[in-house]
Design an enzyme around this catalytic site. Structure first.
Site, short mmCIF file in Angstrom:
data_model
loop_
_atom_site.label_atom_id
_atom_site.label_comp_id
_atom_site.label_asym_id
_atom_site.label_seq_id
_atom_site.Cartn_x
_atom_site.Cartn_y
_atom_site.Cartn_z
N LYS A 12 0.84 -1.21 0.00
CA LYS A 12 0.00 0.00 0.00
C LYS A 12 0.87 1.24 0.00
CE LYS A 12 0.85 1.29 4.49
NZ LYS A 12 1.58 2.50 4.89
N PRO A 97 9.08 -3.93 -0.29
CA PRO A 97 10.21 -3.45 0.52
C PRO A 97 9.99 -3.69 2.02
CG PRO A 97 9.63 -1.82 -1.14
CD PRO A 97 8.58 -2.90 -1.22
N VAL A 98 11.04 -4.13 2.71
CA VAL A 98 10.95 -4.44 4.14
C VAL A 98 11.16 -3.17 4.96
CG1 VAL A 98 12.05 -5.75 6.02
CG2 VAL A 98 11.76 -6.81 3.77
N ALA A 99 10.30 -2.97 5.97
CA ALA A 99 10.37 -1.79 6.86
C ALA A 99 10.43 -0.51 6.05
CB ALA A 99 11.57 -1.87 7.81
N MET A 102 5.50 0.55 3.41
CA MET A 102 4.54 0.05 2.42
C MET A 102 3.74 -1.13 2.98
SD MET A 102 6.52 0.56 -1.16
CE MET A 102 4.97 0.57 -2.06
N GLY A 104 4.53 -4.06 4.22
CA GLY A 104 4.86 -5.41 3.77
C GLY A 104 4.64 -6.46 4.87
N GLY A 105 5.05 -6.16 6.08
CA GLY A 105 4.85 -7.10 7.19
C GLY A 105 3.36 -7.29 7.47
N ALA A 107 1.02 -6.91 5.26
CA ALA A 107 0.50 -7.67 4.12
C ALA A 107 0.68 -9.17 4.36
CB ALA A 107 1.22 -7.25 2.84
N ASP A 139 -2.39 -1.74 10.11
CA ASP A 139 -2.35 -1.81 8.64
C ASP A 139 -2.70 -3.20 8.11
OD1 ASP A 139 -1.56 0.82 8.51
OD2 ASP A 139 0.55 0.39 8.13
#
Ligand code: C5P
Length: 304
Positions: A12, A97-99, A102, A104-105, A107, A139
């Site tokens: 996101k 991308p990690v941390a 966006m 990601g974790g 997601a 999130d």
């Protein structure tokens, strides 16, 4: 019997992130406009003797592959909710991308909920999955909806939004992550230093910007560019001053707008079209990721 379930889940970008005062529980009230973008992680769930987790892909070395991973927490939460044993192997193929700001974790947490629900044949109602997701993190619910949505409360209470067209984005991925709590803390510190209330109380209630919602509904990239805003940007730039230079480079290459994504350090550039994205990506070099929005919700992939 189902032997493996793979879920594809989008990243996101926050096209508006309005941050209110810090609440008694330490979180901040938000008006958070999420837009799902076409960068994806894949989470595969397979039967196992106990909960185990592995990973592959970009930056996987900085992802904790243990019970602190949101995907593992999601499997445990769903198993507890359904009264089943959390005996599953989760494999995360990372491309978000990690941390990076966006989600990601988050997601991966959302994807694990869907994957385990399908693997275990639970048919948990969507509303209940959204609630479980909200308990896992602010999130986590959004990728279950995809598209665009307004998040209020700490960002987890979602209302879907209309999106009238496609948007072109380029993401400049920065080295090293930014800690979300540290960025919120810096936002409070800057507000206190400026005398904007005490960073806790006298901050206006966050509200979605009508011009931004109209731009999304119209699919109007120029209007969306003019309306993008992120109350965490100043704090992210304070902790990572180099990001200002990244924003300038993207704008210099013709981006309509550049904004820190969420709590950063990824910088998101909105462009007019695919050609505009190619120019911005060429200027940014290896750190650039081109993606389109809106992306759909997290979904189980058909088995081969
Ligand atoms: O909900 P999540 O686990 O993603 O939040 C991570 C951290 O970000 C929280 O511990 C808090 O410091 C900060 N946060 C916040 N207000 C929000 C969301 C997150 O202060 N609405």
């Amino acid at each position: 019997m189902v032997t493996a379930v793979t879920v594809r889940v989008p990243a996101k970008v926050n096209v508006q992130l309005a941050v209110g005062g810090r609440r008694a529980d330490g979180f901040h009230d938000l008006a958070n406009v999420f837009l799902a973008v076409g960068l994806y992680d894949h989470v595969t769930a397979t039967p196992a003797d106990r909960l185990t987790i592995t990973g592959e892909g970009r930056d996987i070395a900085s992802v904790p592959l243990d019970e602190s991973n949101l995907a593992a927490k999601a499997a445990l939460a769903l198993a507890a909710h359904a009264g089943v044993a959390p005996d599953v192997h989760l494999h995360i193929a990372k491309d978000i991308p990690v941390a990076g700001g966006m989600a990601g974790g988050s997601a991966d947490g959302a994807a694990a909920l869907l994957a385990c629900d399908a693997l275990w044949g639970l048919h948990t109602p969507a509303e209940r999955l959204l609630e479980l997701a909200g308990e896992l993190g602010s999130d986590v619910p959004f990728p279950l909806l995809g598209g665009a949505a307004l998040g209020v409360g700490r960002g987890e209470l979602l209302t879907p939004l209309e999106v009238g067209g496609g948007f072109h984005w380029v993401f400049a991925v920065a080295d090293g992550g930014l800690s979300t709590p540290a960025v919120y803390g810096e936002c409070d510190r800057l507000r206190r230093a400026r005398g904007t209330g005490d960073g806790v109380a006298d901050v206006p209630a966050p509200e979605a910007d009508p011009a931004l919602l109209a731009a999304l509904a119209d699919g109007d990239a120029e209007a969306l560019a003019a309306a993008l805003s992120n109350d965490l940007q100043e704090a992210a730039l304070s902790l990572r001053p180099d990001l200002a230079h990244t924003i300038e480079r993207g704008l210099g290459a013709g981006a309509l707008a550049g904004i820190v994504s969420g709590s950063g350090p990824t910088v998101a550039f909105l462009t007019a079209d695919a050609q505009g994205s190619a120019k911005v990506a060429a200027e940014l070099g290896a750190c650039a990721r081109v993606a389109e929005a809106p992306a759909g919700a997290a979904a189980v992939l058909a088995q081969p």
